[in-house]
Design a protein around this motif. Structure first.
Motif, PDB file in Angstrom:
ATOM      1  N   GLU A  25       0.542  -1.282  -0.234  1.00 45.19           N
ATOM      2  CA  GLU A  25       0.227  -0.110  -0.011  1.00 45.19           C
ATOM      3  C   GLU A  25       0.520   1.374  -0.059  1.00 45.19           C
ATOM      4  O   GLU A  25       0.234   2.724  -0.529  1.00 45.19           O
ATOM      5  CB  GLU A  25      -0.757   0.496   1.091  1.00 45.19           C
ATOM      6  N   ARG A  60       3.390   3.565  -1.393  1.00 39.94           N
ATOM      7  CA  ARG A  60       3.895   3.366  -3.037  1.00 39.94           C
ATOM      8  C   ARG A  60       5.104   3.491  -3.252  1.00 39.94           C
ATOM      9  O   ARG A  60       4.912   2.864  -4.682  1.00 39.94           O
ATOM     10  CB  ARG A  60       2.769   5.349  -3.239  1.00 39.94           C
ATOM     11  N   GLU A  85      -0.643  -4.780 -14.459  1.00 37.62           N
ATOM     12  CA  GLU A  85      -1.628  -3.904 -15.052  1.00 37.62           C
ATOM     13  C   GLU A  85      -2.691  -4.422 -13.779  1.00 37.62           C
ATOM     14  O   GLU A  85      -4.012  -3.474 -13.155  1.00 37.62           O
ATOM     15  CB  GLU A  85      -2.568  -4.199 -16.124  1.00 37.62           C
ATOM     16  N   GLY A  90      -3.346   1.309 -10.599  1.00 41.23           N
ATOM     17  CA  GLY A  90      -2.846   2.827 -10.266  1.00 41.23           C
ATOM     18  C   GLY A  90      -1.584   2.930 -10.662  1.00 41.23           C
ATOM     19  O   GLY A  90      -1.335   3.666 -10.926  1.00 41.23           O
ATOM     20  N   GLU A  91      -0.984   2.118 -10.979  1.00 39.61           N
ATOM     21  CA  GLU A  91       0.861   1.940 -11.466  1.00 39.61           C
ATOM     22  C   GLU A  91       0.480   2.265 -13.387  1.00 39.61           C
ATOM     23  O   GLU A  91       0.013   0.968 -13.820  1.00 39.61           O
ATOM     24  CB  GLU A  91       1.458   1.339 -11.001  1.00 39.61           C
ATOM     25  N   LYS A  92       0.870   3.241 -14.089  1.00 35.88           N
ATOM     26  CA  LYS A  92       1.016   2.522 -15.491  1.00 35.88           C
ATOM     27  C   LYS A  92       2.298   2.298 -16.021  1.00 35.88           C
ATOM     28  O   LYS A  92       3.360   3.580 -16.375  1.00 35.88           O
ATOM     29  CB  LYS A  92      -0.064   4.049 -16.352  1.00 35.88           C
TER      30      LYS A  92
END
Length: 142
Positions: free
Chosen positions: A79, A81, A127, A132-134
Motif C-alpha cells: 500500500e 507507494r 496491470e 493505479g500504476e501505469k
C-alpha cells in the motif's frame, strides 16, 4: 563469417492453457535431435534471481519481508507507494537482466531459449495487480 545465434521461442497465455505441455513436447523434440535448449520461466517479481533475493531478505534480522504468498502484512507493505514502486522497478530491472544478458548469453552459445511467459504476461500481471500504476509508461519499462 558471422555465427548464427540460436532462436528464442516464447509461450504466452493464461494459467492452465497448455504452455508447459507444449514446451515439454518441444524440448523432447529438440533433445531427440541433440539441440541444446533451456526453458526460462519468467514473471515479474518471481524470477529465480528475484526470488532468491526475497528469500535472503526474509531470513535477515528485523523481519524485513513477510513470508511468501498473500498476507495482510504484504498488502500493507505494498500500500505504501514508495515500496510498491521500488518492488516494481526492481522486478523490471531483474527482467531486463534476464532478457538482456542471460538469455542473450545462452543464445550466443548456440542454446535455443524457450520462454515460459514473456514480457506481455508480466505487463498484464502488473496491470491487474497494480491498476493505479501505469508501469508500461515508465522509462524503466520502455
Amino acid at each position: 563469417m558471422r555465427r548464427q545465434v540460436a532462436p528464442i521461442i516464447a509461450f504466452s497465455g493464461s494459467d492452465g492453457s497448455g504452455k508447459s505441455t507444449q514446451i515439454q513436447r518441444l524440448q523432447d523434440h529438440l533433445d531427440r535431435y541433440e539441440v541444446a535448449n533451456v526453458c526460462c520461466w519468467s514473471r515479474g517479481g518471481y524470477t529465480p534471481m528475484f526470488s532468491w533475493a526475497k528469500n535472503v531478505l526474509r531470513r535477515a534480522p528485523g523481519d524485513l519481508l513477510p513470508p511468501g504468498g498473500e498476507s495482510k502484512k504484504r498488502d500493507r507493505l505494498l500500500e505504501k507507494r514508495w515500496i510498491r514502486r521500488f518492488w516494481l522497478i526492481l522486478s523490471i530491472l531483474d527482467l531486463g537482466f534476464l532478457y538482456g544478458v542471460k538469455i542473450r548469453w545462452w543464445r550466443r552459445r548456440g542454446t535455443w531459449v524457450i520462454c515460459d511467459r514473456y514480457l506481455l504476461d508480466t505487463r498484464i500481471d502488473f496491470e491487474l495487480n497494480f491498476p493505479g500504476e501505469k508501469v508500461d509508461s515508465w522509462w524503466v519499462w520502455q
